[in-house]
Motif scaffolding. Structure first.
Motif, PDB file in Angstrom:
ATOM      1  N   TRP A  59      -7.820   9.306  -6.106  1.00 33.61           N
ATOM      2  CA  TRP A  59      -7.720   9.169  -4.648  1.00 33.61           C
ATOM      3  C   TRP A  59      -9.042   8.803  -3.994  1.00 33.61           C
ATOM      4  CZ3 TRP A  59      -3.169   8.165  -3.026  1.00 33.61           C
ATOM      5  CH2 TRP A  59      -2.052   8.727  -3.659  1.00 33.61           C
ATOM      6  N   ARG A  62     -10.434   6.209  -5.119  1.00 32.32           N
ATOM      7  CA  ARG A  62     -10.320   4.770  -5.404  1.00 32.32           C
ATOM      8  C   ARG A  62     -11.434   4.282  -6.340  1.00 32.32           C
ATOM      9  NH1 ARG A  62      -9.343   2.677   0.755  1.00 32.32           N
ATOM     10  NH2 ARG A  62     -11.298   3.816   0.999  1.00 32.32           N
ATOM     11  N   THR A 114       0.832  -1.205   0.000  1.00 28.46           N
ATOM     12  CA  THR A 114       0.000   0.000   0.000  1.00 28.46           C
ATOM     13  C   THR A 114       0.865   1.253   0.000  1.00 28.46           C
ATOM     14  OG1 THR A 114      -1.793  -1.127   1.182  1.00 28.46           O
ATOM     15  CG2 THR A 114      -1.780   1.283   1.233  1.00 28.46           C
ATOM     16  N   GLN A 118     -14.635   8.731  -1.099  1.00 27.15           N
ATOM     17  CA  GLN A 118     -13.915   7.470  -1.289  1.00 27.15           C
ATOM     18  C   GLN A 118     -14.879   6.294  -1.202  1.00 27.15           C
ATOM     19  OE1 GLN A 118     -10.723   7.452   1.595  1.00 27.15           O
ATOM     20  NE2 GLN A 118      -9.245   8.275   0.135  1.00 27.15           N
ATOM     21  N   TRP A 155      -6.967  -0.610  -1.015  1.00 26.40           N
ATOM     22  CA  TRP A 155      -5.987   0.198  -1.723  1.00 26.40           C
ATOM     23  C   TRP A 155      -5.124  -0.633  -2.670  1.00 26.40           C
ATOM     24  CZ3 TRP A 155      -5.996   5.053  -2.747  1.00 26.40           C
ATOM     25  CH2 TRP A 155      -6.508   5.999  -1.848  1.00 26.40           C
TER      26      TRP A 155
END
Length: 308
Positions: free
Chosen positions: A150, A152, A16, A55, A60
């Motif tokens: 960011w 995801r 990660t 998010q 991740w």
């Protein structure tokens, strides 16, 4: 034995953290290629402040497996895309395939020159509008792409990319090949407020054609429409303000006609809807079930669609 040790070594690594470092480096390279100023970076950082509100529930490491290569592909085409675009513009100029010439028609329409946008004009505002216009064509898209990274969400990355240059470039070319319309300042023999330097008359003519519809408007308005779907108020406020400023700058700097702007907004709306349709079809009918299962493993999301 060696294979067992290798597996243990791989599992012991903090992948990660490696992914975060690689992502930050890639974003930095995007800014370097785009010659971003400190104002560009500040704008991006402000837009990232509330990113956690948008998010999605994806691990991740699993996201990085697909998100980093996808961002890398966008970065590659960003680096080579400008030259490709100017090759097309030069080709259209050299072949002169414009059956419709609109300079006189557009200039005859009241308020269409956008001169009213300069009712308050100061040196500071001139400088600010030049910065906004020069960076607006790509920065508005990159801010949304980087932020969606960011969050995801592969789906958001694709939505912003498709609604931006990926669909708009090919779809807008027929307009630019059929309609010859020059920038407002050129038609009215005014100074170029962007202070561009042209090596010869041909380079000038290539730069000031292709006005309808305004692609500065269509790119920024598409990003505005998509940004309004997000939850974070800071991001929505900043993008609405920034994208509206880009659109205003095209009129303030006497580049695009008012009708170009309206056409660009309509074009952007259609592109966003087309992007939604393509992503929906791709997610529901073309994406392998194994990919969906792997991507969502360990999350609480139950549906089979691409992450939103």
């Amino acid at each position: 034995m060696n294979k067992l040790k290798l597996n243990e070594l791989v599992k012991s690594q903090d992948w990660t953290m490696f992914g975060i470092i690689a992502s930050i480096y890639l974003v930095w390279r995007i800014g370097v290629v785009g010659n971003w100023t400190k104002e560009c970076w500040i704008l991006l950082l402000i837009c990232l402040l509330g990113v956690r509100k948008d998010q999605i529930d994806v691990d991740w490491r699993r996201f990085f497996l697909f998100g980093i290569p996808l961002l890398g592909v966008f970065y590659y085409f960003y680096g080579s895309g400008n030259g490709f675009w100017w090759k097309i513009a030069n080709w259209m100029f050299e072949n002169n395939r414009h059956p419709w010439h609109w300079d006189d028609y557009m200039n005859a329409i009241p308020l269409n020159t956008g001169g009213w946008a300069r009712w308050i004009a100061t040196p500071f505002l001139d400088k600010a509008m030049v910065w906004i216009y020069n960076y607006g064509f790509v920065l508005s898209l990159w801010i949304c792409l980087v932020r969606s990274f960011w969050t995801r969400s592969i789906k958001k990355m694709l939505s912003y990319a498709l609604s931006g240059h990926m669909l708009q470039f090919p779809l807008i070319l027929p307009f630019y090949n059929l309609i010859l319309l020059h920038e407002v300042w050129y038609v009215n023999k005014q100074p170029d407020l962007l202070h561009r330097v042209f090596t010869d008359q041909n380079s000038l003519l290539v730069a000031v054609m292709n006005c309808f519809p305004s692609m500065h408007t269509s790119i920024s308005f598409a990003m505005l429409l998509l940004a309004l779907r997000e939850k974070d108020r800071i991001f929505k406020t900043m993008m609405v303000t920034y994208c509206a400023s880009i659109i205003f700058s095209t009129l303030y700097l006497q580049i695009h006609w008012l009708i170009d702007v309206f056409a660009g907004m309509l074009f952007a709306y259609g592109t966003v809807k087309l992007s939604d349709f393509l992503i929906r079809i791709g997610s529901n009918r073309m994406l392998p079930a194994k990919f969906k299962s792997f991507y969502r493993k360990g999350t609480q999301t139950a549906d089979n669609h691409l992450p939103v």
